[in-house]
Motif scaffolding. Sequence first.
Motif, PDB file in Angstrom:
ATOM      1  N   ARG A 183       0.824  -1.189   0.000  1.00  0.00           N
ATOM      2  CA  ARG A 183       0.000   0.000   0.000  1.00  0.00           C
ATOM      3  C   ARG A 183       0.869   1.255   0.000  1.00  0.00           C
ATOM      4  NH1 ARG A 183      -4.412   1.594   4.482  1.00  0.00           N
ATOM      5  NH2 ARG A 183      -5.051   3.535   3.516  1.00  0.00           N
ATOM      6  N   ASP A 225       0.688   4.408  -2.249  1.00  0.00           N
ATOM      7  CA  ASP A 225       0.344   5.649  -1.555  1.00  0.00           C
ATOM      8  C   ASP A 225       1.481   6.675  -1.557  1.00  0.00           C
ATOM      9  OD1 ASP A 225      -2.196   5.552  -0.753  1.00  0.00           O
ATOM     10  OD2 ASP A 225      -1.828   5.065   1.342  1.00  0.00           O
ATOM     11  N   LEU A 244      -6.689   2.668  -5.856  1.00  0.00           N
ATOM     12  CA  LEU A 244      -5.897   1.998  -4.834  1.00  0.00           C
ATOM     13  C   LEU A 244      -6.304   0.529  -4.767  1.00  0.00           C
ATOM     14  CD1 LEU A 244      -3.786   2.276  -2.600  1.00  0.00           C
ATOM     15  CD2 LEU A 244      -5.619   2.787  -1.018  1.00  0.00           C
ATOM     16  N   LEU A 298      -3.682  -2.397  -5.964  1.00  0.00           N
ATOM     17  CA  LEU A 298      -3.065  -3.328  -5.020  1.00  0.00           C
ATOM     18  C   LEU A 298      -3.357  -4.785  -5.364  1.00  0.00           C
ATOM     19  CD1 LEU A 298      -3.692  -1.525  -1.608  1.00  0.00           C
ATOM     20  CD2 LEU A 298      -1.522  -1.845  -2.782  1.00  0.00           C
ATOM     21  N   THR A 355      -3.979  -6.481   3.560  1.00  0.00           N
ATOM     22  CA  THR A 355      -3.953  -5.358   2.633  1.00  0.00           C
ATOM     23  C   THR A 355      -5.237  -4.537   2.680  1.00  0.00           C
ATOM     24  OG1 THR A 355      -2.578  -6.687   1.174  1.00  0.00           O
ATOM     25  CG2 THR A 355      -3.551  -4.709   0.226  1.00  0.00           C
ATOM     26  N   TYR A 356      -6.354  -5.229   2.697  1.00  0.00           N
ATOM     27  CA  TYR A 356      -7.614  -4.508   2.450  1.00  0.00           C
ATOM     28  C   TYR A 356      -8.425  -4.140   3.683  1.00  0.00           C
ATOM     29  CZ  TYR A 356      -6.934  -5.129  -2.521  1.00  0.00           C
ATOM     30  OH  TYR A 356      -6.435  -5.058  -3.782  1.00  0.00           O
ATOM     31  N   PRO A 369      -7.701  -0.195   4.703  1.00  0.00           N
ATOM     32  CA  PRO A 369      -8.299   0.854   3.852  1.00  0.00           C
ATOM     33  C   PRO A 369      -9.816   0.719   3.723  1.00  0.00           C
ATOM     34  CG  PRO A 369      -6.957  -0.658   2.541  1.00  0.00           C
ATOM     35  CD  PRO A 369      -6.700  -0.979   3.974  1.00  0.00           C
TER      36      PRO A 369
END
Lengths: 393, 274, 442, 335
Positions: free
Chosen positions: A214, A218, D5, D9, D292-293, D296
């Motif tokens: 990320r 980012d 994003l 990813l 990862t998720y 966010p």
Amino acid sequence: MKKQFVGLAVLAALAVGADAQNKGTIKIVSQTPLSGGQSKLGTAIKNGVELAVQDFGQLVKSYGFNLVYEPYDDQANKDTGVANANRLINDNDVLAVVGHLNSGVAIPSSEVYAKVNLTMVSPANTNPLVTDRKSTGAVTNRVCGRDDVQGPAGADFVITTLKAKKLYVINDKTAYGEGLAQAFSARAKALGANIVVDTGIEAGERDFNTILNRAAVDKPDVVYYAGIYDQAGPLLKQMRAKGITAPFVSGDGIDSSELQALGGSDNMKNVYFTTTSGPISSLPSAKRFAERYKAKFGMDPEGYSAYGYDAAKVVLTAIAAATKDAKGMKPTRAAVAKAVRNVKFAGITGAVAFNSRGDLPVAKYFIVQAQPEYADNKVFKAVSVAAPTPELK
Amino acid sequence: MTALLDVQAVRKVFGGLVAVNDVTFSVPEKAIVSVIGPNGAGKTTFFNMITGIYKPTAGTISFDGRNMIGLRPDEVVTNGIARTFQNIRLFGAMTTLENVLVGRHTQSKTQFFDALLHTARYKSDERAGLLRAKELLEFVGLLDKRDELAANLPYGEQRRLEIARALATNPKLILLDEPTAGMNPQETEETKHLIRRLRDDTGITVVLIEHDMRVVMTISDTVTVLDYGTKIAEGLPFDVRNNPQVIEAYLGRGAAAGEFGKNAAAPSSTGDAV
Amino acid sequence: MSALQDKRSDSSGFVVIYALVSSIVAAIAIGINLGPLRFIPLDGIIPDILKTLIFLAFVSSLLLANSLKTSARAKMIVFLFVLVVAIPVIGVSNTQYLDILVNICIYSALALGLNVVVGFAGLLDLGYAAFFAVGAYLWAIFGSQQANNFTGGGFPLNGNFMFLMIPIAVVVAASFGALLGLPVLKVKGDYLAIITLGLGEVIRVLANNLNRPINITNGSQGVRIAPGSAPLEGFLEWLSGLTGIELFKLELLMYYVVVLLVVGLAVILTTRLDNSKIGRAWVAIREDEIAAQAMGVPLVRTKLIAFATGASFAGAMGVLYAAKFSFVSPESFNFQASISILAMVVLGGLGSIQGVIVGAAIVIILNQMVLTAFSNFLADLRRGGLPLPSQFEPAQYQQLIYGIILIVMMIVRPKGLIPAKRNAAKLENLERGELAQKVGKQ
Amino acid sequence: MTPELFFGLLPITIVDGISLGLVYAVIALGYTMVYGVLEFINFAHSEIFMVGGVLGVELLIWLQKVTAIKDAGEKVIGYSIHPLGALIIALIFAAAGAGALAVAVERVAYRPLRLRGAPKLVPLISAIGMSLFLIDATRFIESLFGQFNRPFPEFSAQPFFSVPVPFLNVSVPIKDFVVLAVVLLMLGGLIYLINYTRTGRAIRAVAQDQSTSALMGIDVSRIITLVFLIGGALGGVAGVLYALKYGNVNPYIGFIPGLKSFTAAVLGGIGSIPGAMLGGVLLGLIETFAGTYLDPLTGGVIDASYKDIVAFGVLILILIFKPAGLLGKAVSEKV
């Protein structure tokens, strides 16, 4: 039952044979993790104490006492730390403790020390609560900084010097790491930074891909990590491998030669950490210490070795002072605890003195810039911050 | 006599294999019924469906007028069907007496807190259970072995203990899966006597799977023959014995002709289980 | 074997004398602050390791009384004397030993609870510490200001509420056990083991992370119970003033009394369960699930009761643990914690009530006393000139020695130190009672 | 979270998930081998894995030292061995060492118990003892020579393993492909060994029924030794792959991957070789996706630390609906 009779016979023999000229034994003790993943740091403290006992033991021995140093392994585990503490308070020869490494162990263990006024000088516990408690206020001290100083010092550096806006804050979910991260984040937010990610990683975890992927997208201005080198090293290595070149900023938990070993010497560009102990390269006294340390233990000292050394020096100085007050008799624990607060000297980690709650009154913080070789680490910036004295809990 | 157990067109399929093929079977009260058939005929599977261990693919099973399909094994027991196992399944680490007491589980009204607080109910239940267990052990001739671990009993006694344990559930119907397997002639004779007493003295209906034809022929009221999961014959022992289809089923599978009616002493350890 | 057939010679006299002598020796040797009762100035003269051995010899008088053939009265005398007289006297003089005994009691009760699950019912539970965490956090949160974060305020509760919290924790932990057990208990054997392991980890991770958005557990920082929230504070202060014994010693003594009572209760309850329909159903399930079910034992329900019972013990001890340590943090409830309780159960003897207590005592004494004493002893020897390599710091290798001890103990006693025996004597007692009643009626 | 994003990813998350899963899979194979034959969870396997990693890394460090080519100024300009060659030697060395260690562990801590008919849980405790012993023994030996945290040598003049290769829109370092190749090789070899060789048949027979196998002339003890040897060797290989992937080893690295791999083995159906593979990869993916998720997607309320909860949650759900794991055979007990 034979065992008991034999035991009694041994006792009698020992009693007769006891050294008559000796005024008895004084013990100082360290409690740090000597086994487990953090044993490297715990051992560094232990070695520092050992060296200090060698250097300053005479302060106590000169009064005719037999000085013994006993290292204890708290296994970075509070149950073990408290069990050891309960053992220590019952040994009347023990007059002071140097410890612990982990705030999570120091807090419950010091509750036990406080019961008998046994003083504890911490070489490493930066969690504010270590000295901020009513119940233990008289016995808890530290020669290192506080998270609520160190965190803001780091945040000031990140926001004003590095001009960062977009931050990733990662902590290792320990009492140390999370506490430091909270203090850092609070100040950073107050200074107007945008903390995009504020997350924890599990103890022992080595796969940081998820956070770093990320970050690669980012592109944060700074990655702040609150934790210990054993995870910081791999984190840094993986971060650079992902092509993230943002500055990596951390606290005193990564002040170790292992950071270079684990993170890779090539990856030390743009790596900074806050610490109260200046790097060896910049302090002549520290350099001498490092040489002697290496000669004795066959390895380079860590940041915490110096803290351990200074903490032990505090303890020995205090015992000597209390003994003097007691006209050469063995001082009480309470007297030693009181004497600690009056100790003042220029240590390897900086000026050592204590305010009314056992903190360094003014902590000199260094922002250290890491170099490919640990011994070459440079002071980037130094700031002096007075220790806050929030309400006791 | 009304049918105590009524099985209609019950069927069990494992993967592609039809283990029991539309078997209809009914047992009148206080009867002794034998289910026979070559190894692999689906007899144990049939028992397993009646006792709720397997759920039938199709068909109905009713007992005492109540539907048994979909009930768990322990619920089936509560309704009054008990069983023993072909490959003896005692609780080896428990004493003989305790094994029987486990059988009393559904009979005892003791709840968790009764046991904790030793209430009057617990005490009376325990006493009643002990008395009943003693009676049952006496009935199968094992009272003097009550404190032995079940695992340490000789084979024949283990089979009898299993019967006592099943009886402790206070059943109306008991299913015995090869009760004389592995027994010597004298033990077989005793067991045969025991089965008769079961029915005659206590009024329990008995269904048994049995390989020993001398036992089957002498104690059964009726005999049902399964082969390849299908019922091929049913009737009085004598009739079944002379049924050409039955003879073929046994002979045609290459079994020694002499086995039929001979004392099949060797325990068929890998028999009907699926 | 029933008691009637016990052919061993009676050791009542020996056991009583042993208990008395070892108590006196222990009081002299390790009760270093006895004041007027102190016969010789032994301070710092007896090596630590010897004190440890003396303490072990003293504590084992309980084990001897329980395992040798003795009269009921001798047993009673030894137990009462050691538990009620000797331990408090020695313990107040040297709180280390009292502290260790309190820990032994806490872990004994935990081991007894896990023994119900693993030993009796045969359900391998690798996440038992989760229920311990439930109890500990219950008191830590409501016994401190932590609860104010998500309630209207009014916390901490007065320390005396701890006694109320114990039964509440029993109920909460048992419900937790039932709730978690319900979906997973259909899974068998090692699959159940991994599921429970997973559940244990889930609880720990939750404890470690539930500091936001609402701060419930304070995350990795842990919850500290401020001093002053200790139970019976006022009474103990009064007592302290009366006797001149320091407050913290009396506090520890109070915990000793409470945990001892809880362990006693746990022993009685597990013994009762073991000798009841429920206990027999558990063992039946452990031995053969299918046969047990075919005897009318409902599997899920019976397993659930075992799970909930075990959980409730852990819940109760969690409260006491939190109160005693006055600090609760998530790492105390990790997988290693579950495993070390399991080690106590297996080491002592699966299903053996006496065994698991001995197992708990051994693991605690080893880890908190013997290994430390041994490494100090080695360090002393080195100071005295014993050539040990400089890399070898004895204190660093306690876990290594512990590992070896675990392996050796398991190889030497694969069924546990005190293997479980199905207790026939108890049944006979009832039977005799029944016969007497029957005769009486006739 | 913005769609950019999210989708940005996705490919790297899949690649990282599989790559992590492969490491789990190799360790899981070791658990599953032993479990498949003895129905016993070899809890010391995580430490055998660790020792394998340490052995491999030590050998590589030594190789790096002896194969360095220096210029006149004593500066390292290259190595007389290709890093891949060095890795292969290290893999073989670690496999041999860890295999031998696993056999030794079996001899010392499990066999005496098996021969004495100890209850099933007892070897679990001696395995834990063995773990404690191995960790501290490794630390002791390592600290005799210096540090116990050992970095994986990069052969830095030619940092072969970190060279990125474009794949699925993302750049994947070569080491991930090396891991994949080694894992596939191991898996293929293992499946061949178990299903198509005489020894494999003997292993399957012992797994089915030890006493009958003995009657059929199979040396059961030898087969069990062999199973531990293979399981240990797999652990050793996994240790080196782990070191390659994450850059360092120490005596404490065994615990977490061990726990996860054990979970993976159960998820796939313990005892099943393809199951271990599937379970490993699946667990790796679940963890990586959650890590990862979660953060966010929930705006940071639930952060990456919850990924283990998701992983175990999925495990629990799968086991509730497939009580023997994904590819495990539901063993219907003989009644």
